[in-house]
Design an enzyme around this catalytic site. Structure first.
Site, mmCIF file in Angstrom:
data_model
loop_
_atom_site.group_PDB
_atom_site.id
_atom_site.type_symbol
_atom_site.label_atom_id
_atom_site.label_comp_id
_atom_site.label_asym_id
_atom_site.label_seq_id
_atom_site.Cartn_x
_atom_site.Cartn_y
_atom_site.Cartn_z
ATOM 1 N N ARG A 1 -1.605 -15.146 26.307
ATOM 2 C CA ARG A 1 -1.823 -16.404 27.424
ATOM 3 C C ARG A 1 -3.823 -16.204 26.737
ATOM 4 O O ARG A 1 -3.618 -15.205 26.067
ATOM 5 C CB ARG A 1 -2.143 -15.871 28.304
ATOM 6 C CG ARG A 1 -0.524 -16.139 29.362
ATOM 7 C CD ARG A 1 -1.447 -16.245 31.178
ATOM 8 N NE ARG A 1 0.483 -16.342 31.737
ATOM 9 C CZ ARG A 1 0.358 -15.287 31.945
ATOM 10 N NH1 ARG A 1 0.180 -13.759 32.000
ATOM 11 N NH2 ARG A 1 2.327 -15.108 32.435
ATOM 12 N N ASP B 1 17.729 -11.602 32.992
ATOM 13 C CA ASP B 1 16.818 -11.252 33.973
ATOM 14 C C ASP B 1 18.404 -10.807 35.265
ATOM 15 O O ASP B 1 18.959 -11.798 35.398
ATOM 16 C CB ASP B 1 15.784 -11.650 34.065
ATOM 17 C CG ASP B 1 14.241 -11.131 32.909
ATOM 18 O OD1 ASP B 1 14.488 -10.085 32.387
ATOM 19 O OD2 ASP B 1 14.459 -12.140 32.590
ATOM 20 N N TYR C 1 20.838 -10.063 27.405
ATOM 21 C CA TYR C 1 20.033 -9.594 28.144
ATOM 22 C C TYR C 1 19.682 -10.585 29.222
ATOM 23 O O TYR C 1 18.495 -11.214 28.769
ATOM 24 C CB TYR C 1 18.964 -9.019 27.160
ATOM 25 C CG TYR C 1 17.908 -8.997 26.904
ATOM 26 C CD1 TYR C 1 17.268 -7.800 28.272
ATOM 27 C CD2 TYR C 1 16.805 -8.810 26.146
ATOM 28 C CE1 TYR C 1 16.209 -7.078 28.565
ATOM 29 C CE2 TYR C 1 16.055 -7.403 26.364
ATOM 30 C CZ TYR C 1 16.057 -6.649 27.459
ATOM 31 O OH TYR C 1 14.004 -6.441 27.522
ATOM 32 N N ARG D 1 10.335 -12.761 25.414
ATOM 33 C CA ARG D 1 10.488 -12.500 26.280
ATOM 34 C C ARG D 1 8.888 -12.703 27.260
ATOM 35 O O ARG D 1 8.565 -13.039 28.138
ATOM 36 C CB ARG D 1 11.171 -10.961 26.600
ATOM 37 C CG ARG D 1 12.899 -11.395 26.636
ATOM 38 C CD ARG D 1 12.663 -10.074 26.735
ATOM 39 N NE ARG D 1 13.103 -9.391 27.916
ATOM 40 C CZ ARG D 1 13.566 -10.099 28.837
ATOM 41 N NH1 ARG D 1 14.897 -10.506 28.883
ATOM 42 N NH2 ARG D 1 13.517 -9.073 30.404
ATOM 43 N N ARG E 1 21.885 0.374 24.518
ATOM 44 C CA ARG E 1 20.318 1.206 24.246
ATOM 45 C C ARG E 1 20.638 1.283 25.992
ATOM 46 O O ARG E 1 20.976 0.925 26.853
ATOM 47 C CB ARG E 1 18.730 0.597 24.374
ATOM 48 C CG ARG E 1 19.047 -0.105 23.042
ATOM 49 C CD ARG E 1 19.027 0.901 22.582
ATOM 50 N NE ARG E 1 17.640 2.583 22.071
ATOM 51 C CZ ARG E 1 17.757 3.004 21.362
ATOM 52 N NH1 ARG E 1 18.884 3.525 20.372
ATOM 53 N NH2 ARG E 1 16.363 4.251 21.856
ATOM 54 N N GLU F 1 10.333 7.254 31.632
ATOM 55 C CA GLU F 1 11.328 6.731 31.211
ATOM 56 C C GLU F 1 11.810 6.913 29.153
ATOM 57 O O GLU F 1 10.708 6.666 28.884
ATOM 58 C CB GLU F 1 11.402 5.202 31.500
ATOM 59 C CG GLU F 1 12.291 3.783 31.228
ATOM 60 C CD GLU F 1 12.170 3.015 31.485
ATOM 61 O OE1 GLU F 1 11.945 2.415 32.363
ATOM 62 O OE2 GLU F 1 12.810 1.621 30.637
ATOM 63 N N ARG G 1 7.112 4.169 29.135
ATOM 64 C CA ARG G 1 6.632 3.804 30.200
ATOM 65 C C ARG G 1 6.787 5.210 31.153
ATOM 66 O O ARG G 1 7.415 5.765 31.576
ATOM 67 C CB ARG G 1 7.040 2.611 30.916
ATOM 68 C CG ARG G 1 8.434 2.355 30.617
ATOM 69 C CD ARG G 1 8.869 1.253 30.705
ATOM 70 N NE ARG G 1 9.763 0.838 30.867
ATOM 71 C CZ ARG G 1 10.882 -0.621 30.429
ATOM 72 N NH1 ARG G 1 9.751 -1.588 30.672
ATOM 73 N NH2 ARG G 1 12.048 -1.873 30.729
HETATM 74 N N1 UDP Z 1 6.990 -5.012 24.513
HETATM 75 C C1 UDP Z 1 6.147 -4.690 23.523
HETATM 76 N N2 UDP Z 1 5.252 -3.704 23.686
HETATM 77 C C2 UDP Z 1 4.884 -3.423 25.556
HETATM 78 C C3 UDP Z 1 6.678 -4.420 26.339
HETATM 79 C C4 UDP Z 1 7.067 -4.485 25.710
HETATM 80 O O1 UDP Z 1 6.285 -4.451 22.214
HETATM 81 O O2 UDP Z 1 4.068 -3.192 25.128
HETATM 82 C C5 UDP Z 1 8.716 -5.095 23.587
HETATM 83 C C6 UDP Z 1 9.935 -4.955 22.888
HETATM 84 O O3 UDP Z 1 10.075 -5.636 22.302
HETATM 85 C C7 UDP Z 1 10.429 -4.354 24.425
HETATM 86 C C8 UDP Z 1 9.858 -6.571 24.862
HETATM 87 O O4 UDP Z 1 8.764 -7.059 25.083
HETATM 88 O O5 UDP Z 1 11.831 -5.220 24.408
HETATM 89 C C9 UDP Z 1 10.394 -7.178 26.321
HETATM 90 O O6 UDP Z 1 9.913 -5.881 27.352
HETATM 91 P P1 UDP Z 1 10.197 -6.719 28.649
HETATM 92 O O7 UDP Z 1 9.103 -5.488 29.140
HETATM 93 O O8 UDP Z 1 10.631 -8.166 29.089
HETATM 94 O O9 UDP Z 1 11.861 -5.578 28.552
HETATM 95 P P2 UDP Z 1 12.141 -4.796 30.125
HETATM 96 O O10 UDP Z 1 11.730 -4.645 30.706
HETATM 97 O O11 UDP Z 1 13.673 -5.850 30.260
HETATM 98 O O12 UDP Z 1 13.116 -2.850 29.902
#
Ligand code: UDP
Length: 374
Positions: A174, A354, A352, A170, A247, A304, A278
């Site tokens: 870059r 968006d 999952y 996801r 989850r 969170e 976070r």
């Molecule tokens: N992820 C990570 N480190 C980060 C942010 C995301 O390893 O700092 C990984 C983690 O496995 C997460 C996945 O990337 O479940 C998808 O992150 P995303 O931000 O898309 O998750 P959401 O915002 O849907 O919670």
């Protein structure tokens, strides 16, 4: 029958379907068990700040039709998500890009960064089979250890070697100095908050809040020709094959009498020890200003915490691993047999998704349904 459609759930799927159906002259009733509309995108205004009560939602899409559709219900600001990762006090840019590689290894050019990753990914032979292998193969072990492993294991409560590779895909990788978290042509936050936007989608539609459809199924089924169910598909079938795993999240919201807590909307805590995943500082989704452009003196933050879903908790993320995917297939077979009911949304389809994918699915489903007059 009094209604053409009974829509269970006033989140994005339900609201978009309801809006489309109403615009085709259908009679619609929307139910939600919570005391408010907008599902998990619900925002509540506190001290002029639209607080995302169920976690940060940043609208982003490559789908022009979806982008045009949502613009009808809200003006979007120019917010671009660029979260910061905090690993034991070391700060890194996300998603993984030249700023991240520079901070991690001191490399300056894309070529140097690629060489570093190439060297570190040598330990993975063949196609990555799980999230750990996928992550190392994309960005190397150093980044995996500091920015992915701890965060992912906190978020999913599972070892990275037990999680599907697609989850980490996801995130963009870059080789440019670009901190935009999403690969999306269109991005922003609805000015005034998501609740206002969903309210506009549901304008003129009968909505009953605080109603648990599953407790009063017969009574409500009798009111409509068709049911659109956006709750959890396993709950709909009384968990007859056992429950799907989800989850869940818990938030600690705090109003602080200071103007700036962390200097960014989202900071991820990527070590294993910090208990939260976070911290979101909501005012930065609106550039620290109210709708009239005045600076906001206070701030609201949300820590969170991720946990395994248990009966009675709100489900947030489907766990799309092998075991649950197989179980979902069994529920899907039952769902396909329910001729009167359409299952939609993240919970109804156990995906999952968006926000833009949810809306795209609702538009597609409603289009099909309304043209066939189902
Ligand atoms: N992820 C990570 N480190 C980060 C942010 C995301 O390893 O700092 C990984 C983690 O496995 C997460 C996945 O990337 O479940 C998808 O992150 P995303 O931000 O898309 O998750 P959401 O915002 O849907 O919670």
């Amino acid at each position: 029958m009094k209604y053409d459609y009974l829509i269970v759930g006033a989140g994005l799927f339900g609201a978009a379907f309801a809006e489309r159906a109403k615009s085709h002259g259908k009679y619609v009733l929307v139910l939600d068990k919570r005391p408010h509309i907008a599902g998990n995108v619900y925002t509540e205004k506190i001290e002029g700040i639209n607080v995302h009560k169920y976690g940060a939602h940043i609208f982003h899409t490559n789908n022009k039709a979806v982008w045009e559709y949502v613009q009808r219900f809200a003006a979007f600001n120019r917010f671009t998500n660029s979260p910061v990762a905090n690993f034991k006090g070391e700060l890194y840019s996300l998603p993984f890009n030249m700023y991240t590689f520079n901070k991690m290894w001191g490399v300056v050019t894309p070529e140097e960064a690629k060489a570093k990753i190439k060297e570190q990914r040598k330990e993975i032979a063949g196609e990555p089979e799980n999230l750990e292998q996928q992550a190392i193969s994309l960005v190397g072990r150093d980044i995996y250890e500091k920015l992915i492993k701890g965060y992912t294991e906190k978020q999913w409560g599972r070892d990275c070697s037990q999680l599907p590779a697609f989850i980490i895909k996801r995130l963009p990788v870059r080789f440019t100095y670009d901190n935009n978290y999403f690969d999306a042509l269109f991005q922003g936050i609805p000015i005034g908050g998501y609740t206002k936007m969903v309210g506009k989608m549901l304008q003129g539609i009968e909505v009953r809040l605080g109603v648990d459809y599953l407790q009063k199924r017969e009574e409500y089924d009798a009111l409509a020709d068709r049911v659109i169910f956006t709750g959890a598909v396993d709950a709909y079938f009384g968990f007859c094959y056992g429950n799907l795993e989800y989850r869940s999240l818990r938030f600690e919201h705090e109003l602080l009498d200071i103007p700036n807590f962390q200097g960014n909307a989202v900071v991820n805590y990527t070590d294993r020890e910090t208990p939260w995943t976070r911290i979101v500082e909501h005012k930065w989704f609106q550039f620290g200003k109210d709708e009239n452009g005045n600076d906001l003196p206070k701030t609201v933050i949300s820590r969170e915490y991720s946990s395994e879903w248990q009966l009675g908790d709100e489900p947030y993320y489907p766990v799309n691993d092998e075991k649950n995917t197989a179980l979902y297939e069994k529920y899907k077979q039952l769902a396909d047999k329910e001729s009167k009911v359409i299952f939609g949304g993240r919970l109804g389809m156990y995906k999952y998704y968006d926000m833009d994918q949810v809306i795209a699915a609702a538009l597609e489903m409603s289009n099909k349904c309304l043209s066939e007059d189902c």
